[in-house]
Design a protein around this motif. Sequence first.
Motif, PDB file in Angstrom:
ATOM      1  N   VAL A  64       0.743  -1.244   0.051  1.00 55.60           N
ATOM      2  CA  VAL A  64      -0.008   0.082  -0.008  1.00 55.60           C
ATOM      3  C   VAL A  64       0.805   1.298  -0.049  1.00 55.60           C
ATOM      4  O   VAL A  64       0.725   2.279  -0.812  1.00 55.60           O
ATOM      5  N   MET A  65       1.984   1.168   0.694  1.00 50.18           N
ATOM      6  CA  MET A  65       2.624   2.459   0.933  1.00 50.18           C
ATOM      7  C   MET A  65       3.652   2.790  -0.042  1.00 50.18           C
ATOM      8  O   MET A  65       4.183   1.967  -0.726  1.00 50.18           O
ATOM      9  N   LYS A  66       3.512   4.098  -0.891  1.00 50.74           N
ATOM     10  CA  LYS A  66       4.134   4.323  -2.081  1.00 50.74           C
ATOM     11  C   LYS A  66       5.594   4.559  -1.923  1.00 50.74           C
ATOM     12  O   LYS A  66       6.299   4.514  -2.965  1.00 50.74           O
ATOM     13  N   LEU A  67       6.204   4.929  -0.721  1.00 52.76           N
ATOM     14  CA  LEU A  67       7.516   5.456  -0.594  1.00 52.76           C
ATOM     15  C   LEU A  67       8.554   4.328  -0.529  1.00 52.76           C
ATOM     16  O   LEU A  67       8.255   3.228   0.158  1.00 52.76           O
ATOM     17  N   VAL A  68       9.799   4.407  -0.919  1.00 49.13           N
ATOM     18  CA  VAL A  68      11.128   3.694  -0.723  1.00 49.13           C
ATOM     19  C   VAL A  68      12.032   4.722  -0.496  1.00 49.13           C
ATOM     20  O   VAL A  68      12.283   5.634  -1.270  1.00 49.13           O
ATOM     21  N   THR A 108       7.873   5.351  -5.260  1.00 54.82           N
ATOM     22  CA  THR A 108       8.521   6.497  -5.275  1.00 54.82           C
ATOM     23  C   THR A 108       9.619   6.831  -4.536  1.00 54.82           C
ATOM     24  O   THR A 108       9.423   6.356  -3.367  1.00 54.82           O
ATOM     25  N   VAL A 109      10.747   7.173  -4.863  1.00 55.70           N
ATOM     26  CA  VAL A 109      11.946   7.294  -4.012  1.00 55.70           C
ATOM     27  C   VAL A 109      12.313   8.674  -3.310  1.00 55.70           C
ATOM     28  O   VAL A 109      11.916   9.665  -3.888  1.00 55.70           O
ATOM     29  N   VAL A 110      12.600   8.458  -2.231  1.00 54.34           N
ATOM     30  CA  VAL A 110      13.400   9.773  -1.548  1.00 54.34           C
ATOM     31  C   VAL A 110      14.628   9.320  -1.123  1.00 54.34           C
ATOM     32  O   VAL A 110      14.943   8.266  -0.561  1.00 54.34           O
ATOM     33  N   GLU A 111      15.625  10.041  -1.390  1.00 54.11           N
ATOM     34  CA  GLU A 111      16.866   9.640  -1.213  1.00 54.11           C
ATOM     35  C   GLU A 111      17.316  10.344  -0.002  1.00 54.11           C
ATOM     36  O   GLU A 111      16.978  11.620   0.440  1.00 54.11           O
ATOM     37  N   ALA A 112      17.804   9.612   1.163  1.00 51.98           N
ATOM     38  CA  ALA A 112      17.896   9.881   2.352  1.00 51.98           C
ATOM     39  C   ALA A 112      19.888   9.935   2.847  1.00 51.98           C
ATOM     40  O   ALA A 112      20.366   8.864   2.360  1.00 51.98           O
ATOM     41  N   GLY A 113      20.008  10.658   3.708  1.00 54.21           N
ATOM     42  CA  GLY A 113      21.535  10.731   4.251  1.00 54.21           C
ATOM     43  C   GLY A 113      21.605   9.351   5.223  1.00 54.21           C
ATOM     44  O   GLY A 113      20.574   9.121   5.892  1.00 54.21           O
ATOM     45  N   GLY A 159      18.142   6.783  11.671  1.00 52.41           N
ATOM     46  CA  GLY A 159      16.742   6.968  11.422  1.00 52.41           C
ATOM     47  C   GLY A 159      16.494   7.470  10.026  1.00 52.41           C
ATOM     48  O   GLY A 159      15.213   7.568   9.421  1.00 52.41           O
ATOM     49  N   PHE A 160      17.521   7.963   9.189  1.00 49.28           N
ATOM     50  CA  PHE A 160      17.413   8.324   7.757  1.00 49.28           C
ATOM     51  C   PHE A 160      16.498   9.554   7.880  1.00 49.28           C
ATOM     52  O   PHE A 160      16.677  10.394   8.746  1.00 49.28           O
ATOM     53  N   VAL A 161      15.545   9.806   6.994  1.00 51.00           N
ATOM     54  CA  VAL A 161      14.711  10.926   7.108  1.00 51.00           C
ATOM     55  C   VAL A 161      13.319  10.595   7.845  1.00 51.00           C
ATOM     56  O   VAL A 161      12.971  11.176   8.806  1.00 51.00           O
ATOM     57  N   VAL A 162      12.456   9.494   7.337  1.00 49.35           N
ATOM     58  CA  VAL A 162      11.218   9.437   7.818  1.00 49.35           C
ATOM     59  C   VAL A 162      11.137   8.873   9.263  1.00 49.35           C
ATOM     60  O   VAL A 162      10.592   9.350  10.224  1.00 49.35           O
ATOM     61  N   ASN A 163      12.031   7.738   9.632  1.00 45.53           N
ATOM     62  CA  ASN A 163      12.004   7.359  11.115  1.00 45.53           C
ATOM     63  C   ASN A 163      12.483   8.293  12.051  1.00 45.53           C
ATOM     64  O   ASN A 163      12.169   8.208  13.141  1.00 45.53           O
ATOM     65  N   ARG A 164      13.510   9.301  11.559  1.00 45.05           N
ATOM     66  CA  ARG A 164      14.053  10.082  12.461  1.00 45.05           C
ATOM     67  C   ARG A 164      13.040  11.072  13.087  1.00 45.05           C
ATOM     68  O   ARG A 164      13.114  11.398  13.993  1.00 45.05           O
ATOM     69  N   ILE A 165      11.748  11.054  12.206  1.00 45.62           N
ATOM     70  CA  ILE A 165      10.611  12.008  12.529  1.00 45.62           C
ATOM     71  C   ILE A 165       9.707  11.253  12.996  1.00 45.62           C
ATOM     72  O   ILE A 165       9.309  11.847  14.247  1.00 45.62           O
TER      73      ILE A 165
END
Length: 289
Positions: free
Chosen positions: A145-149, A175-180, A184-190
């Motif tokens: 279901v979730m569109k993000l990688v 859909t890709v988001v590139e994270a450093g 936690g990268f981007v999403v889990n850090r938040i």
Amino acid sequence: MQKIAVIGAGLMGTGIAQTVAQAGLDVVLCDVDIAIANKAKARIEKQLGRLVEKEKIAAADAQAALGRIVTIADYAPMADADLVIEAATEREEIKRKIFAAVGDVLSADAILASNTSSIPITRMAAGSPDPTRFIGVHFFNPVPVMKLVEVIPGLATSAATIEKVKAFAAQIGKTVVEAGDEPGFVVNRILVPMLNEAAFVLGDGTGNVVDIDRGCRLGLNHPMGPLELADFIGLDTCLEIVNVLFESTGDPKYRPAPILRKYVEAGWLGRKSGRGFYDYSGPEPVPTR
Ligand code: CAA
Ligand code: NAD
């Protein structure tokens, strides 16, 4: 890419295998015990059946997707995989053993990716067969279901590896988001500090389970309240992520909520164990506090 290996047939590995097979790629799905991998395939069959019932996909397509998934409990069948995705338990020592074993079979131009929620990619790459072909590929739950990688290159990850993985994500409709490569990268850090904070709010008696979740669902328009979502993710996984944030930054703002730690110690891991912030033994989840 044509053939993907998925290691770990839990919540995430199951969803990844389903998504990849529905996109027309071949999958070998591996766990420590073939019975676990077979159970995962049975769950996928059920999910596909639901999609057929709702007329979202044709019965023949569901059958074909299921036919593309082969369950395994060894590494040899991964030798001709283009991409190996590790989605095993969120513990670094487990993942490191897996990377060493994959090294014996990984073909010369194949990529090894980790679906870790928080463990540093560069650190794990150092124990992988080839750090230039090692990368973080972070899916979200429920994967179909979730569109993000999130794509997380390590220090040594090559540009070719990054591009191939982005093309794979597009191939399976994500859909890709590139994270450093930061904790936690981007999403889990938040996200995860919010889930941990909800456990503090519960533990100090500011709100009960129902009100915390209702508050965030109705007040913030979140599809799930934070305690419901933590149960959905798995409280063990949430705690592992908080611990990585806390230990790798040394910042006390990330200290785990005592109640989260206690529940994991009790084996209350959320939906997957039948009890967490809710009790799932009946027809409807019942709040435990
Ligand atoms: N597998 C496949 N499909 C599923 C599914 C599953 N496990 N659960 C739900 N679905 C599908 C349903 O088939 C349905 O599809 P259609 O709309 O095409 O019919 C759709 O999702 C909606 O499902 P429901 O109507 O049953 O339920 P809902 O509307 O309450 O949505 C939900 C369920 C999608 C899970 C929604 O509650 C939601 O988005 N919750 C938040 C999920 C979230 O935040 N995930 C990220 C977690 S963090 C993470 O993953 C990163 C990490 O490292 C921890
Ligand atoms: P899970 O507990 O549902 O499943 C983990 C699976 O890994 C189990 O089936 C276990 O038997 C298997 N496993 C353990 N050691 C193994 C080994 N040596 N070889 C093969 N299989 C092995 O966990 P999950 O929620 O699916 O999480 C898997 C990974 O995905 C973790 O790194 C987690 O942080 C990450 N992740 C989880 C979520 C989530 O919402 N749960 C979201 C994104 C990423």
